[in-house]
Design a protein around this motif. Structure first.
Motif, PDB file in Angstrom:
ATOM      1  N   ASP A   1       0.876  -1.302   0.149  1.00 21.90           N
ATOM      2  CA  ASP A   1      -0.070   0.005   0.004  1.00 21.90           C
ATOM      3  C   ASP A   1       0.783   1.338  -0.093  1.00 21.90           C
ATOM      4  OD1 ASP A   1      -2.297  -1.589  -0.012  1.00 21.90           O
ATOM      5  OD2 ASP A   1      -2.186  -1.647   2.343  1.00 21.90           O
ATOM      6  N   THR A   2       0.381   2.342  -0.540  1.00 22.95           N
ATOM      7  CA  THR A   2       1.226   3.543  -0.621  1.00 22.95           C
ATOM      8  C   THR A   2       0.609   4.433   0.255  1.00 22.95           C
ATOM      9  OG1 THR A   2       1.249   3.372  -3.066  1.00 22.95           O
ATOM     10  CG2 THR A   2       1.684   5.707  -2.093  1.00 22.95           C
ATOM     11  N   VAL A   3       1.590   4.959   1.212  1.00 19.33           N
ATOM     12  CA  VAL A   3       1.286   6.140   2.307  1.00 19.33           C
ATOM     13  C   VAL A   3       1.382   7.380   1.734  1.00 19.33           C
ATOM     14  CG1 VAL A   3       1.788   6.634   4.661  1.00 19.33           C
ATOM     15  CG2 VAL A   3       1.738   4.297   3.945  1.00 19.33           C
ATOM     16  N   SER A   4       0.289   8.138   1.953  1.00 20.06           N
ATOM     17  CA  SER A   4       0.314   9.522   1.377  1.00 20.06           C
ATOM     18  C   SER A   4       0.283  10.591   2.596  1.00 20.06           C
ATOM     19  CB  SER A   4      -0.786   9.796   0.302  1.00 20.06           C
ATOM     20  OG  SER A   4      -2.016   9.690   1.041  1.00 20.06           O
ATOM     21  N   ILE A   5       1.051  11.413   2.481  1.00 18.87           N
ATOM     22  CA  ILE A   5       0.994  12.715   3.647  1.00 18.87           C
ATOM     23  C   ILE A   5       0.411  13.805   3.032  1.00 18.87           C
ATOM     24  CG2 ILE A   5       2.388  14.030   5.001  1.00 18.87           C
ATOM     25  CD1 ILE A   5       4.501  11.834   4.971  1.00 18.87           C
ATOM     26  N   THR A   6      -0.540  14.440   3.844  1.00 17.36           N
ATOM     27  CA  THR A   6      -1.277  15.474   3.408  1.00 17.36           C
ATOM     28  C   THR A   6       0.044  16.639   3.653  1.00 17.36           C
ATOM     29  OG1 THR A   6      -2.299  15.840   5.344  1.00 17.36           O
ATOM     30  CG2 THR A   6      -3.611  14.812   3.785  1.00 17.36           C
ATOM     31  N   LYS A   7      -0.212  17.795   2.851  1.00 16.57           N
ATOM     32  CA  LYS A   7       0.744  18.783   3.128  1.00 16.57           C
ATOM     33  C   LYS A   7       0.089  20.140   3.057  1.00 16.57           C
ATOM     34  CE  LYS A   7       1.685  18.561  -1.658  1.00 16.57           C
ATOM     35  NZ  LYS A   7       2.579  18.555  -2.843  1.00 16.57           N
ATOM     36  N   THR A   8       0.796  21.023   4.064  1.00 15.31           N
ATOM     37  CA  THR A   8       0.287  22.167   4.154  1.00 15.31           C
ATOM     38  C   THR A   8       1.300  23.260   3.565  1.00 15.31           C
ATOM     39  OG1 THR A   8      -0.730  21.526   6.380  1.00 15.31           O
ATOM     40  CG2 THR A   8      -0.797  23.884   5.906  1.00 15.31           C
ATOM     41  N   GLU A   9       0.832  24.155   2.635  1.00 14.04           N
ATOM     42  CA  GLU A   9       1.957  25.167   1.973  1.00 14.04           C
ATOM     43  C   GLU A   9       1.625  26.471   2.724  1.00 14.04           C
ATOM     44  OE1 GLU A   9       1.955  22.853  -2.168  1.00 14.04           O
ATOM     45  OE2 GLU A   9       1.615  25.199  -1.991  1.00 14.04           O
ATOM     46  N   TYR A  10       2.666  27.158   3.006  1.00 13.86           N
ATOM     47  CA  TYR A  10       2.550  28.505   3.525  1.00 13.86           C
ATOM     48  C   TYR A  10       3.210  29.292   2.622  1.00 13.86           C
ATOM     49  CZ  TYR A  10       3.831  32.682   6.091  1.00 13.86           C
ATOM     50  OH  TYR A  10       3.964  33.904   6.251  1.00 13.86           O
ATOM     51  N   ILE A  11       2.701  30.251   1.985  1.00 14.38           N
ATOM     52  CA  ILE A  11       3.296  31.274   0.960  1.00 14.38           C
ATOM     53  C   ILE A  11       3.182  32.690   1.508  1.00 14.38           C
ATOM     54  CG2 ILE A  11       2.915  32.055  -1.285  1.00 14.38           C
ATOM     55  CD1 ILE A  11       1.509  29.612  -2.002  1.00 14.38           C
ATOM     56  N   PRO A  12       4.492  33.053   1.692  1.00 11.17           N
ATOM     57  CA  PRO A  12       4.420  34.433   2.447  1.00 11.17           C
ATOM     58  C   PRO A  12       4.002  35.527   1.352  1.00 11.17           C
ATOM     59  CG  PRO A  12       6.807  33.695   1.573  1.00 11.17           C
ATOM     60  CD  PRO A  12       5.697  32.423   1.308  1.00 11.17           C
ATOM     61  N   LYS A  13       3.660  36.890   1.995  1.00  5.60           N
ATOM     62  CA  LYS A  13       2.951  37.782   1.169  1.00  5.60           C
ATOM     63  C   LYS A  13       4.112  38.313   0.225  1.00  5.60           C
ATOM     64  CE  LYS A  13      -0.721  38.691   4.120  1.00  5.60           C
ATOM     65  NZ  LYS A  13      -1.546  39.555   5.073  1.00  5.60           N
ATOM     66  N   TRP A  14       5.295  38.571   0.589  1.00  2.00           N
ATOM     67  CA  TRP A  14       6.375  39.228  -0.146  1.00  2.00           C
ATOM     68  C   TRP A  14       7.584  38.589   0.074  1.00  2.00           C
ATOM     69  CZ3 TRP A  14      10.627  41.322   2.264  1.00  2.00           C
ATOM     70  CH2 TRP A  14      10.439  41.444   3.781  1.00  2.00           C
ATOM     71  N   LYS A  15       8.274  38.534  -1.012  1.00  2.02           N
ATOM     72  CA  LYS A  15       9.637  37.875  -0.968  1.00  2.02           C
ATOM     73  C   LYS A  15      10.915  38.400  -1.179  1.00  2.02           C
ATOM     74  CE  LYS A  15       7.397  33.529  -2.655  1.00  2.02           C
ATOM     75  NZ  LYS A  15       7.300  32.754  -3.929  1.00  2.02           N
ATOM     76  N   THR A  16      12.048  38.516  -0.835  1.00  2.54           N
ATOM     77  CA  THR A  16      13.122  39.022  -1.298  1.00  2.54           C
ATOM     78  C   THR A  16      14.145  38.046  -2.025  1.00  2.54           C
ATOM     79  OG1 THR A  16      14.026  38.952   1.069  1.00  2.54           O
ATOM     80  CG2 THR A  16      13.121  40.755   0.312  1.00  2.54           C
ATOM     81  N   ARG A  17      15.036  37.438  -1.081  1.00  3.09           N
ATOM     82  CA  ARG A  17      15.749  36.359  -1.862  1.00  3.09           C
ATOM     83  C   ARG A  17      15.348  35.065  -1.542  1.00  3.09           C
ATOM     84  NH1 ARG A  17      21.943  35.262  -0.693  1.00  3.09           N
ATOM     85  NH2 ARG A  17      22.344  34.027  -2.545  1.00  3.09           N
ATOM     86  N   ILE A  18      15.210  34.137  -2.487  1.00  5.80           N
ATOM     87  CA  ILE A  18      14.545  32.972  -2.252  1.00  5.80           C
ATOM     88  C   ILE A  18      15.567  31.976  -2.984  1.00  5.80           C
ATOM     89  CG2 ILE A  18      12.663  31.331  -2.676  1.00  5.80           C
ATOM     90  CD1 ILE A  18      11.060  33.661  -3.307  1.00  5.80           C
ATOM     91  N   GLU A  19      15.740  30.806  -1.722  1.00  2.00           N
ATOM     92  CA  GLU A  19      16.739  29.701  -2.101  1.00  2.00           C
ATOM     93  C   GLU A  19      15.880  28.348  -1.800  1.00  2.00           C
ATOM     94  OE1 GLU A  19      20.906  27.675  -0.749  1.00  2.00           O
ATOM     95  OE2 GLU A  19      20.515  29.670  -0.171  1.00  2.00           O
ATOM     96  N   THR A  20      15.908  27.288  -2.863  1.00  3.56           N
ATOM     97  CA  THR A  20      15.268  26.071  -2.578  1.00  3.56           C
ATOM     98  C   THR A  20      16.359  25.132  -2.312  1.00  3.56           C
ATOM     99  OG1 THR A  20      13.261  26.985  -3.987  1.00  3.56           O
ATOM    100  CG2 THR A  20      13.521  24.470  -3.568  1.00  3.56           C
ATOM    101  N   ILE A  21      16.203  24.245  -1.202  1.00  4.01           N
ATOM    102  CA  ILE A  21      16.832  23.013  -1.102  1.00  4.01           C
ATOM    103  C   ILE A  21      16.024  22.005  -1.237  1.00  4.01           C
ATOM    104  CG2 ILE A  21      18.264  22.144   0.649  1.00  4.01           C
ATOM    105  CD1 ILE A  21      18.825  25.049   1.993  1.00  4.01           C
ATOM    106  N   HIS A  22      16.657  20.924  -1.961  1.00  3.18           N
ATOM    107  CA  HIS A  22      15.939  19.565  -2.081  1.00  3.18           C
ATOM    108  C   HIS A  22      16.684  18.509  -1.059  1.00  3.18           C
ATOM    109  CE1 HIS A  22      13.728  21.373  -5.381  1.00  3.18           C
ATOM    110  NE2 HIS A  22      14.926  21.832  -5.690  1.00  3.18           N
ATOM    111  N   ASP A  23      15.837  17.799  -0.416  1.00  2.00           N
ATOM    112  CA  ASP A  23      16.674  16.813   0.368  1.00  2.00           C
ATOM    113  C   ASP A  23      15.775  15.559   0.338  1.00  2.00           C
ATOM    114  OD1 ASP A  23      17.954  15.375   1.969  1.00  2.00           O
ATOM    115  OD2 ASP A  23      17.156  16.272   3.723  1.00  2.00           O
ATOM    116  N   THR A  24      16.284  14.528  -0.375  1.00  2.00           N
ATOM    117  CA  THR A  24      15.680  13.015  -0.395  1.00  2.00           C
ATOM    118  C   THR A  24      16.329  12.054   0.558  1.00  2.00           C
ATOM    119  OG1 THR A  24      15.778  13.618  -2.755  1.00  2.00           O
ATOM    120  CG2 THR A  24      15.351  11.293  -2.025  1.00  2.00           C
ATOM    121  N   ILE A  25      15.489  11.546   1.511  1.00  3.08           N
ATOM    122  CA  ILE A  25      15.753  10.676   2.446  1.00  3.08           C
ATOM    123  C   ILE A  25      15.331   9.256   2.024  1.00  3.08           C
ATOM    124  CG2 ILE A  25      15.481   9.988   4.814  1.00  3.08           C
ATOM    125  CD1 ILE A  25      14.817  12.783   5.398  1.00  3.08           C
ATOM    126  N   HIS A  26      16.155   8.121   1.763  1.00  5.29           N
ATOM    127  CA  HIS A  26      15.791   6.822   1.494  1.00  5.29           C
ATOM    128  C   HIS A  26      15.304   6.099   2.611  1.00  5.29           C
ATOM    129  CE1 HIS A  26      16.510   7.378  -2.740  1.00  5.29           C
ATOM    130  NE2 HIS A  26      17.907   8.055  -2.459  1.00  5.29           N
TER     131      HIS A  26
END
Length: 152
Positions: free
Chosen positions: A28-53
């Protein structure tokens, strides 16, 4: 002289109960519901991807968006399979069985009796026999028999 005569209606041995075991594994596949928070204004944005096996169960990917040294948004995607094992035991129970036949009793000089017999086998594999016959003077002869299974 003593003579024994025995014959069965069939040469099929009495079968033993069968147990059939089936094992079914379902992933069976386990799915996780996600909550997203989006700020009203942004200056400098950096995205980090982390994969856990996680061993042989799958993996989790975490995407963090960092603004002003704070995590402003986190996105989690899971790809986890949890095994579900189903074991099924099917037991076949024997029903009541009935048999019919005849018997002859004799000494070294003459036939003593001729019987028609009926055999009943119950679920516990015990057997009971009942018979009616005639002797040489044409008088009725009754027989009762009981059998128990010896060994396995």
């Amino acid at each position: 002289m003593l003579l024994f005569l025995q014959r069965s209606c069939s040469s099929t041995p009495v079968p033993e109960p069968k147990v059939i075991t089936e094992t079914v594994t379902k992933w069976d596949t386990v799915s996780i519901t996600k909550t997203e928070y989006i700020p009203k204004w942004k200056t400098r944005i950096e995205t980090i991807h982390d994969t856990i096996h996680i061993d042989t169960l799958g993996s989790i990917v975490i995407n963090d968006t960092i603004t002003r040294n704070l995590i402003s948004m986190r996105d989690v995607q899971s790809n986890i399979f949890i095994p579900t094992t189903t074991i099924t035991n099917t037991i076949y129970l024997y029903k009541h069985e009935f048999y019919g036949g005849f018997s002859v009793g004799a000494t070294n000089q003459a036939v003593q009796n001729i019987n028609g017999e009926f055999l009943y086998v119950n679920k516990k594999r015990d057997a009971y026999g009942f018979g009616v016959g005639l002797n040489p003077q044409w008088q009725p002869v009754y027989t009762v028999r009981m059998y128990w299974k010896i060994g396995k």
